[in-house]
Design a protein around this motif. Sequence first.
Motif, PDB file in Angstrom:
ATOM      1  N   ARG A  69       0.900  -1.125  -0.098  1.00 36.10           N
ATOM      2  CA  ARG A  69      -0.017  -0.107   0.004  1.00 36.10           C
ATOM      3  C   ARG A  69       0.927   1.318  -0.021  1.00 36.10           C
ATOM      4  N   ILE A  70       1.040   1.885  -1.208  1.00 32.75           N
ATOM      5  CA  ILE A  70       1.735   3.169  -1.298  1.00 32.75           C
ATOM      6  C   ILE A  70       1.077   4.377  -1.262  1.00 32.75           C
ATOM      7  N   THR A  71       1.185   5.133  -0.373  1.00 33.79           N
ATOM      8  CA  THR A  71       0.463   6.580  -0.265  1.00 33.79           C
ATOM      9  C   THR A  71       1.550   7.662  -0.838  1.00 33.79           C
ATOM     10  N   THR A  72       0.685   8.333  -1.789  1.00 38.61           N
ATOM     11  CA  THR A  72       1.841   9.257  -2.440  1.00 38.61           C
ATOM     12  C   THR A  72       1.310  10.662  -1.890  1.00 38.61           C
ATOM     13  N   THR A  73       2.072  11.585  -2.641  1.00 42.29           N
ATOM     14  CA  THR A  73       1.852  13.000  -2.123  1.00 42.29           C
ATOM     15  C   THR A  73       0.785  13.693  -2.923  1.00 42.29           C
ATOM     16  N   LEU A  74       0.399  13.165  -3.738  1.00 38.32           N
ATOM     17  CA  LEU A  74      -0.479  13.629  -4.802  1.00 38.32           C
ATOM     18  C   LEU A  74      -1.758  14.139  -4.293  1.00 38.32           C
TER      19      LEU A  74
END
Length: 745
Positions: A69-74
């Motif tokens: 699960r990768i949370t981005t800064t977008l």
Amino acid sequence: VLQRLLGSGTITQNAYESASNTVTIIRPDAGQSPLVAPDFARYARRQAESILTALGRDGAGLVSRGGLRITTTLDLDLYYQTECLLRYRLEQLSGRDPSTVRSLDDQACISAQFLPPVQLALPNEDTLPPDSGIIVILDVNTGEIKAMVGAGTETAYQPGPTLQPFIYLDAFTNLGGSNNNLLFTPATMVLDIPRQFPGAQDGLLYIPNNVDGLFFGPMNLRDAMATGRLLPVMQVANERGLNSALRNTATPMGINSLNDNVYDLSLLEKGGAVSVLDTAYAYSVFAGQGYITGRVINQPNPDLRQHDPVAVRRIEDANGVILWEYGADQAAANRVPKLQSELPYLVNDILSDTTSRLRILGDVEPLAISRRAAVMNGVTGDRHENWTVGYTPQIVTVVHLSRGGADDPDRFALALSPDATEGAGAIWQAVMEYAHIRDNLPVLDWERPPTIIEQTVCDVSGLLPTDACAEHRHTEIFPDGYQPRTPDTYWQIVEVNSQTNQRATANTDPALKRAEVYFIPPPEALDWWGANNRPLPPEEYDTVSRPDAFQSTVITLPENYAYVGGQVEIRGSLNPVNLQYYQLAYGATISPREWTDITPQQATFDPNLPLGIWDTTGLDGLYSLRLTTVLTDNNIETSVIYVTVDNIPPSVVFTSPVEGQVYRWPTEGVIPVRVLVQDNIRIGRVVFYQYGQEVGIRDDCATLPDDCGFDFEMNRAGVELFTVEVFDSVGNSSTAEISVEVTRN
């Protein structure tokens, strides 16, 4: 799936084990790109792989197999609103109705309400409106990418005007460069005039032009930088060294693709290749007042940046265990200084100076937003690309517009106004207003470092004020220790005869004298100044106002307009009948504001003796010499002449022969004896000696500087000693000596 197939009896145990042990390579970029922020998604994926690899894991394998699960800064809303804003403005610039434009999540394009009205530049057979764009938005304090629309990571775009702040930043420092001792400040005078620069190859000339075809002449660096004038930044880059400026500033701040050290000045117009993301990241160092933050990377080249902008905020495994996280604490820990704070403060103060832009460009500031923001805007020299880069202490936004792809051989110049503010500039304004207002960000300014001081200077020249610039001065900021120390010499008060508009002299009736203030540009700008009808003081001196032709008070020696120096004998004539006294005085220039006595008042006159001796030691230049007689009835007569005082001796050096040179006799018949002579005013005669015996005199060296000398005919082996003595028109002299070995062969 394999387990269910085995359980249902569809496959055998052997088939199950064989398939389970087979590794299937998944190409992450195969098939259709993500619909939402595809370029950002690819960058975030690569960054996630790099992060996991740095942790000692199989980054590419973990990301490819999934389960993370990768949370981005977008910022999804900011992305949607920025993307629709771009499409909205491109429709407007193409002359189409943008009213049907909605965001990708099918919402109203609210950000478009912040766009200024569009003024279309009509296309022609050579120009077309832009049809594509890239926008990158960064958080200054964390280095996080908030939104990326278009191919922001592609290194394919000409930097053009975006390089100017880095050139000026280098000029504000005492870093390397072709002239280490040449330092610029915001007050330094630069020249916005047509001029030539060295080309890409030796012997070639490069003649750039401002995109609007206009020139403003001498101006201070602040105004030139704030308005993005091309010729002044060319001057600075030429004097400091373009490649050293890139190496010292742009590269370590984040623009990694310009590190080849092979560029010429044309890079400031066109050529080169950068990414929009790198440009935004480099400008974030300005916005952060010298600090850079982001993900620390293992960059082996110490000359390149050691951080990357952040696209990944957190990585968790399938069980929810956090493998890596980038939060506020990590951002603060990774924040390191790249520049002394006073240097980016100078850049920020200038790029956010709306007053300068209004003064130079007109009554309307096309790039202003509702808070203070620094901005750089312009087009590349071929007008294929339009950039606007701007920031506050919180957000950096870069907008890039073009027509067709970067590698399109049939690209068109953009149908935009010369400064193109209706293109990328308008989009930048709307993005910045939307982002700051949506998040209710406080209005912030950059804190002035204590090492920045204020100093009043003369306009244009940036030098210390004098009476001449009393009405032409302003306050400027400087790093302490770099404020000007020299009084201004470009602003001058010139007295003119109000009736004739000629320069007033000591003989002009005081009632007719009128003081006028003029700015005298440097010599290299004089032609431009005159061609553009800028005012200059009159060249002719007052020839109407003369002393009474029948008066007896006259200076006879020296002659009018003579050259003098040292102890000057002054002779003259006057009527001794009813003489109360006479007195000699001198004053600087042809119309002195002050007079200095040469003699005290003299009550007797002897025509066989000098009136006085004038000691000119320490003086140099044009002076007025005045004889005043006062009669017993208090009537006054004066005689004034003008002389040039020259107390500076000329210089002389041998150009041939050179020290240590050996001649062979009789194979070689002559020794060419040549000298280079120079004087601040006028060369007189040059006398040559061989072992103290005069062998020649030249009085034409001022007109034949490359052939000042004679050919000495050799007649023996040994050592020849040559001496030269040069005199200026006053009699000041200098000597030089050289010995030459002559061998027999």
